[in-house]
Enzyme design. Structure first.
Site, PDB file in Angstrom:
ATOM      1  N   TYR A 131       0.816  -1.218   0.000  1.00 21.66           N
ATOM      2  CA  TYR A 131       0.000   0.000   0.000  1.00 21.66           C
ATOM      3  C   TYR A 131       0.848   1.266   0.000  1.00 21.66           C
ATOM      4  O   TYR A 131       0.469   2.264  -0.603  1.00 21.66           O
ATOM      5  CB  TYR A 131      -0.959   0.010   1.196  1.00 21.66           C
ATOM      6  CG  TYR A 131      -2.153  -0.876   0.961  1.00 21.66           C
ATOM      7  CD1 TYR A 131      -3.030  -0.607  -0.094  1.00 21.66           C
ATOM      8  CD2 TYR A 131      -2.398  -1.976   1.764  1.00 21.66           C
ATOM      9  CE1 TYR A 131      -4.118  -1.428  -0.332  1.00 21.66           C
ATOM     10  CE2 TYR A 131      -3.493  -2.800   1.530  1.00 21.66           C
ATOM     11  CZ  TYR A 131      -4.342  -2.524   0.481  1.00 21.66           C
ATOM     12  OH  TYR A 131      -5.407  -3.321   0.245  1.00 21.66           O
ATOM     13  N   GLU A 143       3.802 -27.947  15.581  1.00 20.98           N
ATOM     14  CA  GLU A 143       3.124 -27.477  14.365  1.00 20.98           C
ATOM     15  C   GLU A 143       1.805 -26.781  14.674  1.00 20.98           C
ATOM     16  O   GLU A 143       1.393 -25.881  13.961  1.00 20.98           O
ATOM     17  CB  GLU A 143       2.901 -28.666  13.419  1.00 20.98           C
ATOM     18  CG  GLU A 143       2.205 -28.295  12.131  1.00 20.98           C
ATOM     19  CD  GLU A 143       1.826 -29.514  11.292  1.00 20.98           C
ATOM     20  OE1 GLU A 143       2.374 -30.605  11.541  1.00 20.98           O
ATOM     21  OE2 GLU A 143       0.978 -29.353  10.407  1.00 20.98           O
ATOM     22  N   ASP A 187       2.523 -33.188  12.609  1.00 23.52           N
ATOM     23  CA  ASP A 187       1.607 -34.265  12.238  1.00 23.52           C
ATOM     24  C   ASP A 187       2.391 -35.369  11.541  1.00 23.52           C
ATOM     25  O   ASP A 187       3.438 -35.117  10.929  1.00 23.52           O
ATOM     26  CB  ASP A 187       0.531 -33.748  11.260  1.00 23.52           C
ATOM     27  CG  ASP A 187      -0.562 -32.969  11.986  1.00 23.52           C
ATOM     28  OD1 ASP A 187      -0.673 -33.112  13.221  1.00 23.52           O
ATOM     29  OD2 ASP A 187      -1.303 -32.234  11.315  1.00 23.52           O
TER      30      ASP A 187
END
Lengths: 361, 508
Positions: free
Chosen positions: A102, A195, A247
């Site tokens: 921006y 995680e 995982d």
């Protein structure tokens, strides 16, 4: 190896920015079209460095010159970014990637979208061989940290102020102020990167930071660069071993790998990796050993595993054994799967067993 | 089951939808069209530059909903119709013994009578016709058509001083739907004016519309000659009719040389040898078999000269250009006019204009189809022109889908091969297809030159403005990085040739 965060890094960045400006200014003064040699970030120029144990950029570069009309716009964008970074560093302000996008409008520099400004920032990193964080530009994504560590801020308005990282029960956000802070005092003996936020919270509730003397980090998925940078500092400034818990699937495995050996995307940046961090689970063999609830691997999972098998980073252990086990049993389990044996099982049984196992290797 | 003989007017009355009078929308459009074309033909045949006044008004105010009654009136400045022919000209369907050919808008001269019949059938109102030949006095009739007897019934007569007006006025009341027909009627008038730039036309619509088309040229196309039919252009029914009309003015050899173009003594001799009929025979005495033989001998005769094109009256490049400019005012215009050619014994010629840009054309290709100076507005996608365009590789001419392009195709013929009786689109005769393709190729080649020149200019301009935009920024940021007060010079790095173009464009 003690590394102190100091202004000299910022001074180095400022010097590189000025050299870049000097190069362009001089060419134009001589009536020439300015041009820059930018390291090529194409896959053909990304090579695996065995000694660094991470991906690095090869020798290829591409020329960006104002002589070519198609290069004018990206060249202008690049120079504006350099100029904007100089203002940021000079005034000790930080900016998010989105802010940068921006801010460009105020200078009549047009970016198609944030992807384009992000891409140009990466190019500037490659050109200067400096991470965007050194230029005070940070991504929006934030992960968090909790543990027995006291830090001292260096950012304006907070200089010298201290914070105990156990002072907030949800953990403390890892942002630019924390990444650049000095480490003052710690009782911790290890770092555990997790995680997912759910397990991070469970670990805090189960007082893992006390029971295991661990600094806990929630990477919230793929670890942001600031977090990877912080983990590296914890490893080498404080000498703490780093363990990673994800995982049990190819994606979790790769989250661990990026913290250890870096990503192809950031091949142009050094100092983001922690090569001797250890992935402690959930392994494919754990799914069998602990009889965890599982899902079947999908075709996409299998395809990803086969890709990883070809990747030089995955040649050693435990990677090749685990990839083999995944492909053999075709099972995947999330960290939460341990809840089958009660909420505290993962802390009481699994974690100590795995730490013992990994340390013994 | 009994058979009855019907009069031509009854035949057309019963089959009015064949001529396009199918519903109130189309009928209103066709009424305007027939009246306008009749007036234009009448002016042009006398070499008068047409000035038309066309008006459509709601008949009575009590009808709020469409369809309703409309008064349609067209007044021209043509030669006028003598008093003794006036009522018959509009109140009777002629069937005649005229076989000579020339290019004209109407095909049978039935159009206006159809409008009168349609008005009478839907509104039960009489038509009003008036004319002045001398410019001194006018005379007019209020009339209906007695369909069974095929003759006009005069209800009232008028007469008065013409105060300098010479020409014809026709007014009919018809059931119409102006709301739906409006856009077609406006397009029809615009395109008619395009096809005839020497026409002045004023239109007043029922909602106060006031359209004015002033002539943009004083030149009119050379009027066509009347020509005899070409032997390949007739069928056996036509042949029989011609023999009936011939009566006993001479023997077969005479009949053939006098009734057809491109048939002389030698041709007759060779033709008749093939079917073994003596030239001295009376044509009226030919048996059905002999007629068949004659017809097939004609069809298989390979030495006829192509048909005489003097029956055609093409617009020519200048008039077509003037017409297209008046309507589209394009940025670029090119004309391609083909030499006369023929299909099946009928001469024809193709004229093409290709326009680019201007205030009227929208992105994409807009096709304007003209046949014998009549705009064709319905069934555009079935027309031969689209078939030709669809088989061309337009990108080879640098034409892109966003380009505003107008393709104007004018076909002149003594017999335009319409696919339907409604005369709205042209059949894809291979000969006509070929001529259109060649004309378009020629015009597109010139368009390509224009477009590529325009592209080069646009590219140069864009280049200059890109450099003008970015170089100052680069200089500014470089100065900011080194902490210099003044930016480095950049003006000389903006490409010079391009800078000139930019300055020229800015000055314009």
């Amino acid at each position: 190896m003690k590394r102190r965060r100091s202004l000299s890094d910022k001074e180095k960045a400022l010097k590189l920015l000025e050299e870049l400006g000097e190069n362009v200014y001089q060419r134009m003064e001589e009536g020439e079209y300015p041009s820059l040699r930018i390291p090529d970030r194409n896959v053909r120029n990304i090579v695996y460095d065995e000694t660094l144990r991470q991906y690095v950029l090869g020798p290829r570069t591409s020329l960006r010159t104002a002589r070519n009309i198609k290069h004018l716009r990206p060249l202008t964008q690049l120079l504006w970014l350099a100029y904007f970074s100089k203002l940021l560093v000079g005034s000790k302000k930080t900016s998010t990637l989105r802010d940068v996008f921006y801010s460009a409008q105020a200078y009549r520099v047009d970016f198609e979208d944030q992807d384009e400004s992000d891409e140009r920032i990466t190019e500037l990193e490659a050109l200067l061989r400096v991470a965007r964080e050194e230029l005070n530009i940070f991504p929006e994504e934030r992960s968090s940290i909790f543990g027995q560590l006291t830090i001292r801020y260096n950012v304006p308005g907070y200089e010298g102020r201290r914070l105990d990282l156990t002072s907030h029960p949800d953990g403390v956000m890892i942002g630019p102020a924390l990444t650049g802070a000095d480490f003052v005092d710690t009782d911790a003996e290890m770092v555990i990167a997790i995680e997912k936020g759910g397990l991070f919270t469970r670990f805090i509730e189960e007082r893992v930071h006390e029971r295991f003397k661990a600094i806990l980090i929630n990477t919230a998925g793929q670890a942001p660069r600031a977090t990877r940078y912080l983990i590296r500092r914890l490893r080498y400034e404080l000498g703490l071993p780093v363990y990673i818990l994800t995982d049990g699937d190819p994606w979790g495995m790769h989250i661990a790998m990026v913290m250890i050996s870096g990503s192809a995307n950031a091949a142009h940046i050094a100092q983001l990796t922690t090569p001797d961090a250890k992935w402690i689970g959930v392994w494919a063999t754990d799914i069998m050993k602990y009889k965890l609830p599982y899902d079947r691997l999908t075709d996409v999972d299998v395809k990803r595993l086969k890709e990883l098998r070809e990747d030089p980073r995955y040649r050693g252990e435990p990677w090749s054994t685990q990839i083999g086990a995944f492909l053999k049993h075709r099972r995947k389990s999330e960290q939460e799967a341990f809840a089958k044996y009660g909420l505290t099982y993962i802390v009481d049984k699994y974690l100590p067993e795995k730490l013992r196992e990994v340390r013994s290797i | 089951m009994s058979f009855e003989e019907i009069t031509p007017s009854e035949f057309f009355y019963r089959n009015r939808d064949l001529a396009g009078f199918t519903n109130p929308t189309r009928s209103l459009y066709f009424t305007v069209r027939e009246l306008v074309e009749n007036s234009l033909d009448s002016c042009e045949s006398k070499g008068i530059k047409p000035e038309l006044f066309v008006s459509i008004a709601i008949d009575g105010s009590e009808q709020q909903e469409e369809p309703r009654f409309y008064d349609v009136m067209v007044q021209d400045n043509g030669g006028g119709i003598p008093r003794r022919h006036l009522a018959d000209a509009f109140g009777r369907v002629f069937y005649g013994s005229k076989f000579k050919l020339k290019q004209s808008r109407g095909m049978f001269g039935l159009g206006v009578t159809m409008a009168v019949l349609y008005g009478q059938a839907t509104t039960n109102r009489p038509a009003f016709v008036a004319s002045s030949v001398s410019g001194q006095r006018y005379y007019g009739y209020q009339l209906k058509i007695d369909v069974e007897k095929n003759r006009p019934v005069i209800l009232r007569k008028f007469e008065g001083r013409a105060v300098g007006w010479r020409g014809t006025l026709v007014a009919v009341t018809v059931l119409g739907d102006y709301q739906r027909a409006e856009s077609k009627i406006i397009s029809y008038l615009e395109q008619t004016a395009m096809a005839a730039p020497y026409v002045t036309m004023i239109f007043r619509g029922p909602r106060g519309e006031d359209l004015r088309f002033h002539r943009v040229t004083d030149f009119m196309p050379k009027p066509p000659h009347e020509i005899l039919p070409h032997p390949l252009g007739v069928d056996i029914e036509m042949l029989k009719k011609m023999i009936r009309a011939w009566k006993d003015r001479g023997d077969l050899a005479h009949f053939l040389t006098r009734s057809f173009q491109r048939v002389g003594g030698k041709t007759v001799q060779k033709l008749l040898e093939r079917i073994d009929i003596p030239g001295s025979m009376e044509p009226g005495k030919l048996s059905e078999d002999q007629l068949q033989g004659l017809m097939s001998a004609i069809k298989s005769y390979e030495y006829f000269l192509p048909p005489d094109p003097s029956g055609l009256s093409p617009l020519g490049a200048d008039l077509l250009e003037a017409g297209v400019r008046r309507m589209l005012n394009p940025e670029f215009l090119t004309i391609s006019v083909r030499k006369p050619s023929a299909y099946g014994g009928h001469p024809f010629t193709v004229e093409v204009a290709v326009a680019y840009g201007g205030p009227r054309l929208k992105p994409g290709i807009t096709v304007f189809r003209l046949a014998n100076r009549i705009p064709l507005l319905y069934d555009e996608s079935s027309d031969v022109t689209w078939k030709v365009l669809n088989n061309m590789d337009l990108s080879g001419y640098r034409i892109r889908s966003e380009h505003p392009i107008g393709v104007i195709v004018h076909i002149c013929s003594t017999r335009v091969p319409y696919k339907t009786v409604g005369k709205e689109y042209i059949a894809d005769r291979p000969e006509i297809e070929r001529e259109i393709r060649l004309a378009l190729r020629d015009a597109f080649r010139r368009l390509r030159v224009y477009l590529s020149r325009k592209e080069t200019m646009a590219y140069r301009k864009k280049r200059a403005s890109t450099y003008s935009k970015y170089l100052p920024l680069i200089a500014k940021f470089a100065a900011g990085l080194v902490g210099a007060k003044k930016p480095p010079p950049y003006e000389d790095l903006i490409p010079t040739l391009e800078r000139e173009v930019l300055l020229v464009e800015e000055a314009a």
